[in-house]
Design an enzyme around this catalytic site. Structure first.
Site, PDB file in Angstrom:
ATOM      1  CB  CYS A   1      -0.964  -0.032   1.180  1.00 28.02           C
ATOM      2  SG  CYS A   1      -2.404   0.968   0.865  1.00 28.02           S
TER       3      CYS A   1
ATOM      4  CG  HIS B   1      -3.348  -3.428   4.212  1.00 26.83           C
ATOM      5  ND1 HIS B   1      -2.097  -2.951   4.485  1.00 26.83           N
ATOM      6  CD2 HIS B   1      -4.015  -2.395   3.628  1.00 26.83           C
ATOM      7  CE1 HIS B   1      -2.015  -1.680   4.101  1.00 26.83           C
ATOM      8  NE2 HIS B   1      -3.160  -1.317   3.564  1.00 26.83           N
TER       9      HIS B   1
ATOM     10  NE  ARG C   1      -8.940   5.333   3.342  1.00 25.35           N
ATOM     11  CZ  ARG C   1      -7.693   5.729   3.165  1.00 25.35           C
ATOM     12  NH1 ARG C   1      -7.435   6.953   2.784  1.00 25.35           N
ATOM     13  NH2 ARG C   1      -6.692   4.894   3.364  1.00 25.35           N
TER      14      ARG C   1
HETATM   15  N1  GLN Z   1      -1.412   6.923   1.811  1.00 27.30           N
HETATM   16  C1  GLN Z   1      -1.987   5.869   1.174  1.00 27.30           C
HETATM   17  C2  GLN Z   1      -3.396   5.983   0.686  1.00 27.30           C
HETATM   18  O1  GLN Z   1      -4.343   6.265   1.407  1.00 27.30           O
HETATM   19  C3  GLN Z   1      -1.631   4.595   1.826  1.00 27.30           C
HETATM   20  C4  GLN Z   1      -2.683   3.905   2.610  1.00 27.30           C
HETATM   21  C5  GLN Z   1      -2.207   2.590   3.135  1.00 27.30           C
HETATM   22  O2  GLN Z   1      -1.028   2.368   3.266  1.00 27.30           O
HETATM   23  N2  GLN Z   1      -3.137   1.729   3.476  1.00 27.30           N
HETATM   24  O3  GLN Z   1      -3.553   5.772  -0.484  1.00 27.30           O
END
Ligand code: GLN
Length: 264
Positions: free
Chosen positions: A95, A207, A132
């Site tokens: 990520c 993840h 998101r």
């Molecule tokens: N900064 C990143 C985003 O929101 C990473 C998020 C994450 O590592 N889960 O895209």
């Protein structure tokens, strides 16, 4: 036998539980009598230390922490890390960390942050009001040679299961995607690409953490690290993965992907 696992910025980049990847690698080595040293690679660590590890793990972070890391990962440290990955040191980057391996990351707020430019890709956050990308993620690993090596190991195509939670969208140019999205958003929710693969480095939005959910990927990384360090072939002792397999089956059932069941 011993391997050193370099863990990138453990306190800044551990928001999403990716330390589970480090624990998984460590335990799977120890169960086989392979010694493990975990080396934290932090802002205080000298660049030289970055060159002494056999496998690299990087986790996810929030934009603010990621920015601190990206500002630290410059100059000699960036050079050493780039050279290592270029020469085939295996790694798993989840990520936030793949975002820093690309050309840049544009956060929701603030300016574009330059990345290492090792992977030919860019990441952009569409803005604070954008939705998101959150949810379970399932993808088939298609990048080569990892896909064919895993297929050989498993006797079937490798299906990875994870959980994604990112605002940034990643767009690949001249770099192979790690896989093809079956369920979830993947790199950007548009083109069905999932992660990226370069030399022996795995970049992913999954993840979960990724490795305990997909232990065959952990073994692939361990094998690569040993082969690179000792310059010989290794056959890893099989471990009892029945709990992981049961968890994978339960998740595929929940996602109505039981047709993939044979491939767990
Ligand atoms: N900064 C990143 C985003 O929101 C990473 C998020 C994450 O590592 N889960 O895209």
């Amino acid at each position: 036998m011993k391997i050193a696992i370099g863990w990138l910025y453990p306190t800044l980049m551990s928001t999403y539980g990716d330390r589970g990847n480090v624990i998984c690698l460590q335990r799977r080595c120890q169960w086989r009598g392979i010694e493990v040293e975990i080396v934290s690679l932090t802002r205080e660590t000298e660049a030289q230390k970055f060159s002494q590890v056999d496998l690299i793990v990087g986790g996810g972070a929030q934009d603010r922490q990621q920015e601190i890391v990206m500002r630290d990962l410059r100059g000699e440290k960036a050079q050493v890390l780039k050279e290592k990955l270029d020469r085939g040191t295996p790694g798993v980057f989840t990520c936030g960390s793949p975002q820093l391996l690309g050309h840049y990351y544009e956060p929701a707020l603030g300016k574009r942050i330059e990345g290492l430019g090792l992977l030919d890709m860019v990441s952009q956050h569409p803005g604070i009001d954008a939705q998101r990308c959150i949810g379970n993620l399932v993808f088939e690993i298609t990048a080569n040679p990892i896909a064919s090596e895993l297929e050989q190991m498993l006797g079937e195509k490798a299906i990875a299961i994870g959980f994604e939670n990112h605002g940034g969208r990643t767009y690949l140019s001249d770099v192979q995607p790690l896989g093809r999205v079956i369920k979830g958003y993947g790199n950007n929710g548009e083109d069905k690409t999932a992660g990226a693969f370069y030399q022996n480095a795995i970049a992913t939005y999954a993840h979960g953490p990724l490795l305990p959910k997909n232990p065959f990927i952990a073994d692939w990384l361990i094998k690569k690290a040993l082969q690179k360090k000792y310059e010989q072939e290794f056959i890893l002792t099989p471990l009892d993965d029945s709990l992981a397999v049961a968890a994978r089956k339960a998740m595929l059932q929940r996602l109505e992907l039981s047709n993939l069941m044979a491939t767990v």
